[in-house]
Design an enzyme around this catalytic site. Structure first.
Site, short mmCIF file in Angstrom:
data_model
loop_
_atom_site.label_atom_id
_atom_site.label_comp_id
_atom_site.label_asym_id
_atom_site.label_seq_id
_atom_site.Cartn_x
_atom_site.Cartn_y
_atom_site.Cartn_z
N CYS A 138 0.83 -1.21 0.00
CA CYS A 138 0.00 0.00 0.00
C CYS A 138 0.87 1.26 0.00
CB CYS A 138 -0.97 -0.02 1.17
SG CYS A 138 -2.31 1.20 0.99
N ASP A 207 -3.44 1.19 10.16
CA ASP A 207 -4.62 2.02 10.41
C ASP A 207 -5.07 1.91 11.85
OD1 ASP A 207 -4.71 1.77 7.36
OD2 ASP A 207 -6.27 3.23 7.82
C1 RUB Z 1 -3.93 3.19 3.56
C2 RUB Z 1 -3.19 2.17 4.36
C3 RUB Z 1 -1.89 2.61 4.95
C4 RUB Z 1 -2.12 3.05 6.40
C5 RUB Z 1 -0.91 3.74 6.98
O1 RUB Z 1 -5.24 2.76 3.25
O2 RUB Z 1 -3.63 1.07 4.61
O3 RUB Z 1 -0.98 1.54 4.98
O4 RUB Z 1 -3.22 3.95 6.45
O5 RUB Z 1 -0.65 4.92 6.27
P1 RUB Z 1 -6.19 3.72 2.40
P2 RUB Z 1 0.09 6.16 6.97
O6 RUB Z 1 -5.49 4.06 1.15
O7 RUB Z 1 -7.44 2.91 2.21
O8 RUB Z 1 -6.46 4.95 3.27
O9 RUB Z 1 1.40 5.65 7.45
O10 RUB Z 1 0.23 7.20 5.88
O11 RUB Z 1 -0.80 6.61 8.08
#
Ligand code: RUB
Length: 333
Positions: A138, A207
């Site tokens: 991701c 998350d």
């Molecule tokens: C984003 C996702 C990221 C986490 C951490 O999911 O799963 O790995 O949110 O991101 P989506 P960060 O695209 O559905 O929001 O480290 O930027 O908080």
């Protein structure tokens, strides 16, 4: 009571819509956007009495809270501010003081969020060695910051980024890393196990971290962790402490967001499949046993120590400072 929400309405609805439609996405960014949403409310509110200010504040709060259900950074950011505004309200603050309380709390959250990312990047970069091949999934801003910090320190490593169906956030990760001169290879999600024996470390974002140390992250994370465990590859999770879920201490389960089928296939193709149903869960849960360490701004912890962070951060009693959604329900009764 004078209405006070409509003035700020458009701005807050726009932020909420941007979060819902994922123009603003990633748990950290969602939390910060929600915090600036409440600041926007405070800056625009023309409430002339405290109850009107609170009425509009609650409306803005709910609008922002109901955008995406999984990332606890959203609820934690909003509750951090709400708690401080309500405390001022209970102490008899004027509308101007309430406005200031919301603005100060929002600024404090934003500042601490950015500081947390910086600290995690410094701790995380220490774990990266010359020659490492790192797999990520991701698009985590905290993971990217960590990799960029390691590169800044002169570490020589490369990255495998999974494309991350159905929204392809992995392409953002790959493009960003390439722009930072970090060698990166983009693969389809189903190739993760094929490449795993060559990988030295898996590094992903989060998350939600639950009280038992499980990590909720983009769908597919748990399969990658499983493949890593099989290949004896270490799994690191980068997570600020505002991604730890206080309500899981009370036995609440994390809601996994189900996103529209049209993210998986366009409408016409769905129609051509006849009676086929499409499921599109946005996140999955990786149990603590599959995670080697969680890198937080407070330090690198074993996932089993998540409960200690939660107790320190949020207190021991139900209803104590910003206990996530539970705290809100208690207060509204
Ligand atoms: C984003 C996702 C990221 C986490 C951490 O999911 O799963 O790995 O949110 O991101 P989506 P960060 O695209 O559905 O929001 O480290 O930027 O908080």
């Amino acid at each position: 009571m004078e209405g006070c929400f409509p003035l700020a309405n458009d701005d807050i609805l726009r932020i909420a819509e941007d979060i819902r439609t994922m123009r603003i996405r990633g748990a950290a960014e969602i939390g910060r956007a929600a915090a600036s949403g409440l600041k926007t409310y405070a800056l625009n509110s023309r409430a002339s009495d405290a109850p009107s200010f609170i009425e509009g504040f609650n409306e803005a709060y709910r609008t922002l809270l109901n955008t995406r259900p999984t990332a606890v950074s959203l609820a934690n950011a909003l509750n951090y501010i709400r708690h401080r505004v309500f405390r001022a309200y209970k102490e008899g603050a004027t509308p101007d003081l309430l406005r200031q309380a919301a603005i100060d709390a929002s600024d404090a959250f934003l500042k601490s969020s950015l500081q947390a990312v910086k600290r995690i990047s410094e701790f995380g970069a220490k774990r990266i060695r010359n020659g490492d091949l790192i797999m990520t999934h991701c698009n985590s801003s905290v993971v990217i910051s960590t990799l960029v910090e390691a590169k800044r320190q002169g570490k020589d490593f490369s990255v495998i980024a999974t494309e991350t169906r159905p929204r392809f956030q992995g392409r953002i990760t790959a493009r960003t890393l390439a722009e930072e001169d970090i060698p990166v290879t983009l693969i389809v999600d189903s190739a993760a196990r094929y490449f795993m024996p060559k990988v030295d470390k898996v590094v992903v974002g989060s998350d939600v971290v639950t009280s038992n140390g499980a990590v909720v992250n983009k769908i597919g994370t748990s399969q990658i962790a499983l493949a890593a465990k099989e290949a004896r590859v270490r799994v690191y999770v980068c997570a600020e402490t505002y991604k730890f879920s206080p309500s899981t201490m009370l036995g609440e389960l994390v809601e996994i967001e189900e996103r529209p089928a049209t993210e998986v296939l366009p409408d016409e193709e769905i129609a051509s499949l006849g009676r086929v149903k499409i499921a599109n869960p946005a996140f999955d849960i990786t149990p603590a046993e599959m995670i080697d360490a969680i890198i937080t701004e407070r330090g690198v912890i074993p996932p089993q120590a998540a409960i200690l962070i939660l107790m320190e951060e949020f207190g021991y009693r139900i209803g104590e400072e910003h206990l996530g959604r539970v705290f809100v329900e208690e207060e509204e009764q």
